[in-house]
Design an enzyme around this catalytic site. Sequence first.
Site, PDB file in Angstrom:
ATOM      1  N   GLU A  89      52.261  69.926  64.039  1.00  0.00           N
ATOM      2  CA  GLU A  89      50.901  69.449  64.268  1.00  0.00           C
ATOM      3  C   GLU A  89      50.258  70.037  65.520  1.00  0.00           C
ATOM      4  OE1 GLU A  89      51.518  65.240  64.220  1.00  0.00           O
ATOM      5  OE2 GLU A  89      51.099  65.076  62.080  1.00  0.00           O
ATOM      6  N   GLU A 120      74.443  66.333  59.121  1.00  0.00           N
ATOM      7  CA  GLU A 120      74.360  65.838  60.495  1.00  0.00           C
ATOM      8  C   GLU A 120      75.718  65.818  61.197  1.00  0.00           C
ATOM      9  OE1 GLU A 120      74.878  61.040  60.341  1.00  0.00           O
ATOM     10  OE2 GLU A 120      72.876  61.801  59.937  1.00  0.00           O
TER      11      GLU A 120
END
Length: 309
Positions: A89, A120
């Site tokens: 963004e 992970e």
Amino acid sequence: MPRDVFEQIKDLVTEQRNPNTVDIDSRSTPEILKLINQEDKRVAFMVEEQLPQIAKAVDLIVESLKNGGRLFYIGAGTSGRLGVLDAAECPPTFGTDPAMIQGVIAGGKETLIRSREGVEDNHQAGAEDLKKRGIKAKDVVVGIAASRRTPYVLGGLEYAKRMQAKTIFIFCNPTSDLTVKPDVVISPVLGPEVIAGSTRMKAGTAQKLILNMLTTAAMIKLGKVYQNLMVDLKATSQKLAERSKRIIMLLTGADYLQAEEYLKKADHDVKTALIMIIAKVKQSKARRSLKAADGSVRKALELISKGAS
């Protein structure tokens, strides 16, 4: 190995059962929503307690970016997606180079839309993913992991420290027993989730708030905001082109056609157009003043008013 992981997670706050929601499965829809909302209300207050640490992190980031460094977020699952989102963004919002702020997620781009939980657990992969991006001492690496124990994130932070980059660690558990020693720790403790272990909820909300603070405050300090308006955006879409004109109109009192005219004269650079109108100077002087003021519209206008540019 599975037993080791069990021992690591069994006492984490984010893995505990919430006493306020033990009967949530028997509640009506409005009651379920009220319980979720009540827990969400805690988030902003817990983040508030971390403001001194967040401020330290912002100052590290600003110093790095001013000196040609980059900001990296690294995380897995929800934490990784939030980092990628915040990084993505920044270019349309603040006109940053996409390379300046980057999100790194365990498992790569595919895990943005399809979860792969096992990725992970790869400690080495965190280091390898940062190594591929050429981490240097002038960079900042922000690890994001609600639990504080995610191997992928710890591997990335440890590698960043070996490269002498500054490190920030955001998690939602107490700070005891950290296996890595970051420069800044941001750790809002939010209590158990509405649904035990579902850290996409309160923990994810807290992480989103903190990441917004890090980049927004850093961009303000870097001169990409004038008053409370984004003035370094790039008109890469019709919406952003029209927003550029509206910003100029709000800050200068110019009408639509005048804003459009000055944007063209300024080669569609909002900050240059603003200075041209407010200080009544030509494009060349507006650009010189901006350069002398490190891109800050406010400082550039001060320099012109003092005759220093």
